[in-house]
Structures are given as C-alpha cells and as structure tokens.
Design a protein around this motif. Structure first.
Motif, short mmCIF file in Angstrom:
data_model
loop_
_atom_site.label_atom_id
_atom_site.label_comp_id
_atom_site.label_asym_id
_atom_site.label_seq_id
_atom_site.Cartn_x
_atom_site.Cartn_y
_atom_site.Cartn_z
N ALA A 37 0.83 -1.21 0.00
CA ALA A 37 0.00 0.00 0.00
C ALA A 37 0.87 1.25 0.00
CB ALA A 37 -0.93 -0.02 1.21
N GLU A 38 1.93 1.24 0.81
CA GLU A 38 2.84 2.39 0.85
C GLU A 38 3.55 2.56 -0.48
OE1 GLU A 38 4.14 2.31 5.59
OE2 GLU A 38 5.24 1.13 4.11
N ALA A 39 3.92 1.45 -1.11
CA ALA A 39 4.59 1.53 -2.41
C ALA A 39 3.68 2.17 -3.45
CB ALA A 39 5.00 0.12 -2.87
N ALA A 40 2.39 1.84 -3.40
CA ALA A 40 1.43 2.44 -4.33
C ALA A 40 1.38 3.95 -4.15
CB ALA A 40 0.05 1.82 -4.13
N GLN A 41 1.37 4.39 -2.91
CA GLN A 41 1.34 5.84 -2.64
C GLN A 41 2.61 6.52 -3.16
OE1 GLN A 41 1.41 6.99 1.51
NE2 GLN A 41 0.20 8.82 1.11
N MET A 42 3.76 5.87 -2.96
CA MET A 42 5.02 6.45 -3.41
C MET A 42 5.07 6.58 -4.93
SD MET A 42 7.81 4.49 -1.03
CE MET A 42 7.89 4.73 0.74
N ILE A 43 4.73 5.49 -5.63
CA ILE A 43 4.78 5.51 -7.09
C ILE A 43 3.77 6.50 -7.65
CG2 ILE A 43 4.46 4.14 -9.18
CD1 ILE A 43 6.98 3.39 -7.71
N TYR A 44 2.59 6.54 -7.05
CA TYR A 44 1.56 7.50 -7.50
C TYR A 44 2.10 8.93 -7.35
CZ TYR A 44 -2.98 9.87 -7.86
OH TYR A 44 -4.02 10.69 -8.24
N SER A 45 2.68 9.23 -6.21
CA SER A 45 3.21 10.59 -5.97
C SER A 45 4.31 10.93 -6.95
CB SER A 45 3.72 10.70 -4.53
OG SER A 45 2.68 10.46 -3.59
N LEU A 46 5.19 9.96 -7.23
CA LEU A 46 6.28 10.20 -8.17
C LEU A 46 5.75 10.42 -9.58
CD1 LEU A 46 9.34 10.36 -8.40
CD2 LEU A 46 9.38 7.91 -8.84
#
Length: 495
Positions: A479-488
C-alpha cells in the motif's frame, strides 16, 4: 455521360432502399472493399473503407483508365472484365472518373471510340463496427474515423520485418470492431475495439510512439482515474477475445473524451478504452476487524487501472489470493504485506514509462533472475541500463539483485531518486541534514545512500511516523509503495 453518387448512409434499411432505386451507369462500374476477400462487387450505396477494388465491365475495350491510371484486363484480349485493385479513397467525397477507349467496330476505321463515366463515393468517418482504414506507410501520424484514433510516430518510422530490415510492404491498417461482451463485472467498454495491424504478424515498427483514443462520454466519466486501456496481441481473433487475453496499459493525458497510451515497437494489436467498475475487499477490511486501508484506495486503484500495479497472485504461503482481493494484507487481514524489490522496480518502470525492446535477448546480468517473468526481467535490465539501480557487490564473480526480498525505505529512495533524476547533495551535506532531524538512527543508513534518502524526503515521497526516527531499514508495504509511485508519477507529469 451520366453520373452516379454513392453516399454513405449508416442505416441498413436506407441502404437497401437506395440500392433499389439507383439508376444504371452508362458504363458498368462496380466496386468492393479491397480488404474483404469474401465481398462481392456491387453498386452498394455506402463505403466504410478507404481501400476499394474497382471493376469495369465493358465490351470491345482497348484501354480502361480509372482516374488516369490504367486498369488491368482480366483474362484474354476479348475479355469484358477490367480491374483496378487497391484504389485509395480519402475521407468524405471521392469522384472516380472512368475512361474507356474502345476498339473500332470497323476494320477500315482506325479511329477508336471513347466513353466516360464517373461515380462519387463518400466514405463514412463514423467509427462504426466493420469500418476499415488503410495507410500505405506509417508516416509521422495516422488518424482515422473523425480523429477518434491517432497514432503519433517519429518522422523516420518504418515497418520492420523479422530480420530487422525495412519490410517490403509498409502498410498499416486500422479496423473498428464491436467490443467484447464478457468484460463485466470488471469493466464497462467506452469505445469500439480498435485493431491496428501491419501486413504480417512478424512485422514491427522501427520506433515507438503513442496512441490516442477517444471514448464515449455520454455515460458520465468524471473520474478519469478509473478509465483504462485494455490491449490484446494482434494474433487473437476479435470474435474470440476474452478478458484473460487482455492486459491494461499505462495510460496518461486523460481528457474529458480521450486517453493516450504508449505504442511500443511491437504495439500492433487490439485496443479498448474501458471504465473500471469493480473494487477490492482490501479497502473494507476494517468492517470485519481487519486493517483500515481505505486511505490507500485512490493510489492502488489508480495504479491498477493504469496497469502499473497488479493484484498479488499468491500469499507468502503459496496459496492463491482470491479474485476480489488485491493482496495488500495476509489472509487474516490484520498484517500488511511488504512489496518486493522486483515488484517495485517493475511498478517504477511502468509508471515512468521506461522503454525497453522486447526483441533484445535477455542478458540476465543478475544471477538470480531465473524464476522471474519476462516483463519483470525486461524492466529490471532496462532500469539497470538507465542507472536506476545502484552498483552491487559481486559474490563469487556474480551479481545478485535479490528480487523477492522485501524492499526497504532506503533501497526505495535509491531507486526513486535515480529514476526521477532528483538533484543530490553531497554525502557530507546529506549526513549533516539527516543527523539534525533524525539523530537517533540516521547512521543506520548507508553513507552513499543518504543523498537519495534526503531527496525523497524533501520531495514528499516518504514520510516519518515516529519523531526523530528515519527507519531506513524498515520494510515498505504494498500500500505504501502504491502511494510512493503514485506521488512520483504525479510529480513527473505521468498521470
């Protein structure tokens, strides 16, 4: 001279009525779609293709010309049948002028008689099922059906054969088909099924480009994050397409009625714009005593819709994740699952549209890639070539990536900072800054990686939950990885 006008009318009832009252031509001129070998020559009053074969039936003809180009006589010199193949029409109205030079009826008379006639064909631009467009070469931009589809390519793009040479036939075709009816309950089709082909299934393009597709807005599509593009390879028959044969492509440049996707060198195939209408139980686990992951829904669903992130196939114990779960937690729903190093690199590559060539043999630079899928290997090696992955120590003269190990915050920052091209301060400057804000554990981060950590913190890609703790070795959840990639992706204009 008489003339006949063939006007494209989409309604079949009107078509049959018009064909019944069409007056005869002075010359017997017929046509059929060149791309349909089963079609018969007729005087049908419509055209949903821009490539036609024109047939002229005339007695005692010496020559027959179609718009000043010679037709071919079929059979013997006494044959009444003349044919002009693969005549290309432009969108809208086209006038076809036929000129027949006849042999003299008298042996003493050396002069010949000339007859002329013309017919007007209006080509339909509406993207109706069965419509077909043919292009002699890729060019820099192919558009069709009132710009409902547009393929943009570099200026020097050519069609390449399996040997890497320019193909003899450079043609590209686009056809409109009815979308599959078996997409529910996951997707709602918003466009026709666009099929893009070269002359041979072995051909591909010399350059990658991008494909823009229009879709139906009458159903109300304010939430463009839930609009995706599904793709199937060209060898699949459109009438037999099933959802399992299609995959999502990372889409971008969403507007109120269009969406753009990358068109790679091997991008010939079938494309469909659809709206995601399903959801996953992971986001409502808190209702049954599990974790509250509702905060992650916008990021996970957006990345899944764009084909950047996929549901987990199996739990760590080897059992399969149910279809209505994304796999953000274990079976209990009370513990989040970490993202692996290879999944994160693949997500990063898809999210930032990292190009790779599917035709290049896998070099397997790392010695622990044997169990990875082809796509994961391609993204890993492409990321390595782009410098996204830091140098590794060799073990017995071999390199290892440890693809299935959980990803740490420190490693994630190294990948993201390099992929995004962030400006990095020196190691000493990064150490001083991190020491000031995270005195408790800044020194647990590798010295060389501290500039990457600092850059990702400053760009809002990672956050700290405990004051004074950097936690560089903490595992990142899916879930955290999804947030990071989305933000990037958002920061770099890829959404």
């Amino acid at each position: 001279m008489t003339s006949k006008k063939i006007i494209l009318i989409p309604a079949l009832l009107i078509f049959f009525f018009c064909s019944a009252i069409t007056p005869a031509l002075a010359l017997d001129i017929y046509w059929k779609p060149a791309n349909d070998e089963n079609a018969t020559y007729s005087q049908r009053p419509y055209a949903n293709t821009n490539r036609v074969d024109i047939q002229v039936n005339v007695k005692k003809a010496k020559t027959v010309e179609v718009n000043n180009e010679e037709a071919i006589q079929i059979g013997s010199t006494d044959s009444e049948l003349w044919l002009f193949r693969d005549y290309l029409l432009k969108p809208g109205e086209n006038t076809i002028k036929v000129k027949v030079e006849k042999r003299s009826s008298s042996k003493k008379d050396k002069d010949s008689d000339t007859e002329t006639d013309d017919l007007t064909i209006t080509v339909m631009e509406t993207p109706a099922s069965g419509s077909f467009r043919y292009f002699e070469s890729p060019g820099s931009k192919l558009t069709a059906f009132d710009k409902s589809i547009g393929l943009k390519l570099p200026k020097d793009t050519a069609v390449i054969d399996s040997q890497g040479r320019a193909a003899f036939d450079q043609s590209v075709s686009i056809q409109i088909n009815t979308p599959p009816t078996n997409l529910a309950p996951y997707y709602l089709p918003l466009s026709p099924l666009y099929s893009i082909h070269s002359a041979s299934s072995a051909y591909y393009l010399s350059n990658a480009g991008e494909l823009t597709l229009k879709y139906d807005t009458s159903t109300g599509n304010a939430d463009t994050d839930m609009i995706t593009v599904l793709y199937a390879p060209p060898n699949y028959q459109t009438s037999l397409l099933q959802l399992k044969m299609m995959q999502k492509i990372n889409s971008y440049n969403h507007t109120a009625d269009s969406v753009t996707v990358p068109f790679n060198k091997f991008g010939f195939g079938h494309y469909l714009v659809a709206r995601v209408i399903s959801d996953f139980n992971d986001f409502s686990l808190n209702k049954t005593g599990g974790l509250d992951l509702s905060w992650a829904r916008p990021y996970v669903m957006a990345l899944w819709t764009k084909g950047v992130m996929n549901p987990l196939e199996k739990y760590p114990d080897g059992s399969y994740v149910p279809d209505n779960y994304f796999g953000l937690t274990d079976k209990s729903g009370k513990k989040e699952l970490p993202v692996t190093r290879i999944e994160f690199i693949s997500m990063l590559g898809r999210g930032l549209r990292l190009p790779f060539s599917a035709s290049v043999a896998q070099t397997h630079i790392f010695s622990d890639m044997q169990d990875l899928g082809v796509s994961d290997v391609q993204y890993l090696e492409a990321a390595l070539k782009e410098g996204w992955i830091p140098n590794s120590l060799t073990i017995n003269e071999k390199l290892y990536f440890h693809p299935n190990d959980p990803l740490t915050r420190e490693d994630a920052c190294a990948f993201m900072a390099r992929a995004a091209g962030f400006s990095l301060v020196s190691q000493d400057q990064a150490t001083q800054t991190l020491k000031a804000y995270y005195p408790s554990d800044y020194n647990s981060a590798d010295n060389w990686n501290r500039p990457h950590l600092l850059a990702c913190i400053q760009n809002g890609l990672i956050t700290t939950t405990n004051k004074g703790y950097l936690e560089p070795n903490k595992q990142i959840t899916r879930a955290e990885a999804a947030q990071m990639i989305y933000s990037l992706m958002q920061k770099n204009g890829y959404l």
